[in-house]
Scaffold this motif. Structure first.
Motif, PDB file in Angstrom:
ATOM      1  N   GLY A  23       0.795  -1.241   0.000  1.00 59.75           N
ATOM      2  CA  GLY A  23       0.000   0.000   0.000  1.00 59.75           C
ATOM      3  C   GLY A  23       0.821   1.281   0.000  1.00 59.75           C
ATOM      4  N   GLU A  24       2.143   1.146  -0.102  1.00 60.50           N
ATOM      5  CA  GLU A  24       2.976   2.353  -0.095  1.00 60.50           C
ATOM      6  C   GLU A  24       3.773   2.467  -1.382  1.00 60.50           C
ATOM      7  N   PHE A  25       4.023   3.700  -1.789  1.00 63.10           N
ATOM      8  CA  PHE A  25       4.926   3.892  -2.918  1.00 63.10           C
ATOM      9  C   PHE A  25       5.998   4.918  -2.606  1.00 63.10           C
ATOM     10  N   VAL A  26       7.018   4.916  -3.440  1.00 66.27           N
ATOM     11  CA  VAL A  26       8.136   5.856  -3.301  1.00 66.27           C
ATOM     12  C   VAL A  26       8.372   6.499  -4.670  1.00 66.27           C
ATOM     13  N   SER A  27       9.225   7.514  -4.720  1.00 65.04           N
ATOM     14  CA  SER A  27       9.519   8.174  -5.992  1.00 65.04           C
ATOM     15  C   SER A  27      10.856   7.716  -6.543  1.00 65.04           C
ATOM     16  N   MET A  28      10.848   7.353  -7.814  1.00 61.70           N
ATOM     17  CA  MET A  28      12.079   7.002  -8.523  1.00 61.70           C
ATOM     18  C   MET A  28      11.985   7.595  -9.924  1.00 61.70           C
ATOM     19  N   ALA A  29      13.100   8.126 -10.430  1.00 61.91           N
ATOM     20  CA  ALA A  29      13.101   8.586 -11.813  1.00 61.91           C
ATOM     21  C   ALA A  29      13.457   7.386 -12.690  1.00 61.91           C
ATOM     22  N   VAL A  30      12.524   7.031 -13.570  1.00 62.99           N
ATOM     23  CA  VAL A  30      12.683   5.831 -14.401  1.00 62.99           C
ATOM     24  C   VAL A  30      12.283   6.135 -15.842  1.00 62.99           C
ATOM     25  N   TYR A  31      12.546   5.190 -16.716  1.00 59.84           N
ATOM     26  CA  TYR A  31      12.289   5.359 -18.149  1.00 59.84           C
ATOM     27  C   TYR A  31      10.783   5.458 -18.391  1.00 59.84           C
ATOM     28  N   SER A  32      10.342   6.560 -18.966  1.00 55.32           N
ATOM     29  CA  SER A  32       8.895   6.772 -19.086  1.00 55.32           C
ATOM     30  C   SER A  32       8.311   5.884 -20.170  1.00 55.32           C
ATOM     31  N   ASP A  33       7.104   5.395 -19.906  1.00 54.76           N
ATOM     32  CA  ASP A  33       6.411   4.498 -20.834  1.00 54.76           C
ATOM     33  C   ASP A  33       5.116   5.140 -21.308  1.00 54.76           C
ATOM     34  N   GLY A  34       5.022   6.459 -21.173  1.00 56.74           N
ATOM     35  CA  GLY A  34       3.795   7.151 -21.572  1.00 56.74           C
ATOM     36  C   GLY A  34       2.828   7.368 -20.419  1.00 56.74           C
TER      37      GLY A  34
END
Ligand code: NDP
Length: 324
Positions: free
Chosen positions: A259-270
């Motif tokens: 139920g938790e998320f974090v922020s990561m800069a990743v390759y965008s898929d749209g």
């Protein structure tokens, strides 16, 4: 699954590297895996790097299985499982953004080629050196034989700053704040978004009940926090950056909590209308050294505009970096 992991850290003679290595070697990223450590830096930093190696010996870390140091990527990236790219050319006074992009672009092309040739094909990369998103994009585009999902750039420091500011404002502890998001670039155009987050299970906006603060001072504080630390400390934010590198790797490897998320800069898929092929900070959930971009969040008009601004900046960085 072996009980060893091969980890290379670039810019290892620098400040963030110095603060990060003890976190890595005390099992805070990969648990009790033994670490074959490779430290890379430029030839001019050779003596400093040797000094770091002496201190690592003196640390007598039970998890440290072996150390190699040097300046040759092809030697040090050989069979790596994880590469942490902290080394980069710093912005000097009078330098245009484009010059910085070109210099670092060339460094990351060279490192991407070496990674492509000698690293394990499932090697995971984390880029810290600025401009982190665009450096990471160049790395991912160059190391073509490694899947794009294996590349990421650090926005966890921004994420942690956002959580911490909310906790301070709410007068609660860090663990009471969940699911803030950093969207976009690791720069002052990043968008720290509280719309999907909670404090003690209640929506952040309800709990804090101060729209003017959340839509203005909070966002600006997080965006400009690096400058605030620099002005006060007369040195950049090294300890908190190293801590964020640790958090990013730990959560990617061990997984995020239910139920938790974090922020990561990743390759965008749209996702969320961001063009394909940018390294973009998103909310992600992780398990087993894989991430998934959180889908289906409702994005209001205010947020859309902020996401558009940081997307534009990344597109223009990409255009500058690839026109060189
Ligand atoms: P730091 O270790 O303080 O910072 C390293 C990089 O991380 C910089 O690009 C810096 O960007 C970036 N960074 C990302 N987030 C943060 C943050 N929150 N706070 C501060 N920095 C952040 O720099 P040092 O100069 O101490 O060390 C850099 C090392 O890299 C040196 O040892 C140098 O020799 C090496 N280097 C290695 C190269 C290579 O491996 N090929 C190439 C060039 C240099 P910013 O500049 O925006 O602060």
């Amino acid at each position: 699954e072996t009980d060893e992991i091969n980890v290379c850290v670039t810019g290892a003679a620098g400040q963030i590297g110095y603060a990060f290595l003890p976190l890595l070697l005390t099992g805070q990223c990969f648990g009790d895996k033994k670490i074959n450590l490779r430290l890379l830096d430029v030839p001019q930093a050779e003596s400093i790097l040797q000094g770091v190696e002496l201190e690592l010996q003196d640390g007598a870390y039970p998890l440290l299985k072996s150390i190699k140091t040097g300046s040759d990527e092809t030697t040090l990236f050989k069979d790596v499982d994880v590469a942490v790219f902290i080394g980069g050319f710093p912005r000097k006074p009078g330098m245009e953004r484009k010059d910085l992009l070109t210099i670092n672009g060339n460094i990351f092309k060279k490192q991407g080629q070496a990674l492509d040739t000698v690293a394990k094909k499932n090697c995971k990369s984390l880029v810290v050196a600025n401009p982190a998103n665009t450096n990471c994009l160049i790395l991912a585009e160059t190391a073509k034989s490694i899947p794009k999902q294996n590349f990421s750039a650090l926005t966890r420091l921004d994420h942690n700053r956002a959580i911490s500011q909310i906790a301070l404002k709410a007068g609660c502890s860090i663990t009471d704040v969940k699911n803030v998001i950093i969207w976009g670039n690791h720069s002052t155009t990043q968008y720290p978004d509280v719309n999907h987050g909670t404090v003690l299970g209640k929506r952040i906006r309800q709990f804090i009940n101060d729209e003017a603060y959340l839509n203005n001072a909070f966002i600006e504080r997080v965006q400009k926090r690096g400058g605030e630390v620099l002005a006060a400390r007369k040195n950049s934010s090294v300890m908190s950056a190293a801590n964020a590198v640790k958090d990013h790797l730990h959560d990617w490897y061990f997984g995020t909590k239910q139920g938790e998320f974090v922020s990561m800069a990743v390759y965008s898929d749209g996702s969320y209308g961001v063009p394909n092929g940018l390294i973009f900070s998103y909310p992600v959930t992780c398990s087993n050294f894989n991430y998934k971009i959180v889908q289906g969040l409702h994005i209001d008009e205010f947020s859309k505009e902020k996401i558009r601004i940081t997307t534009e900046e990344l597109l223009s960085e990409k255009a500058d970096a690839f026109s060189a």
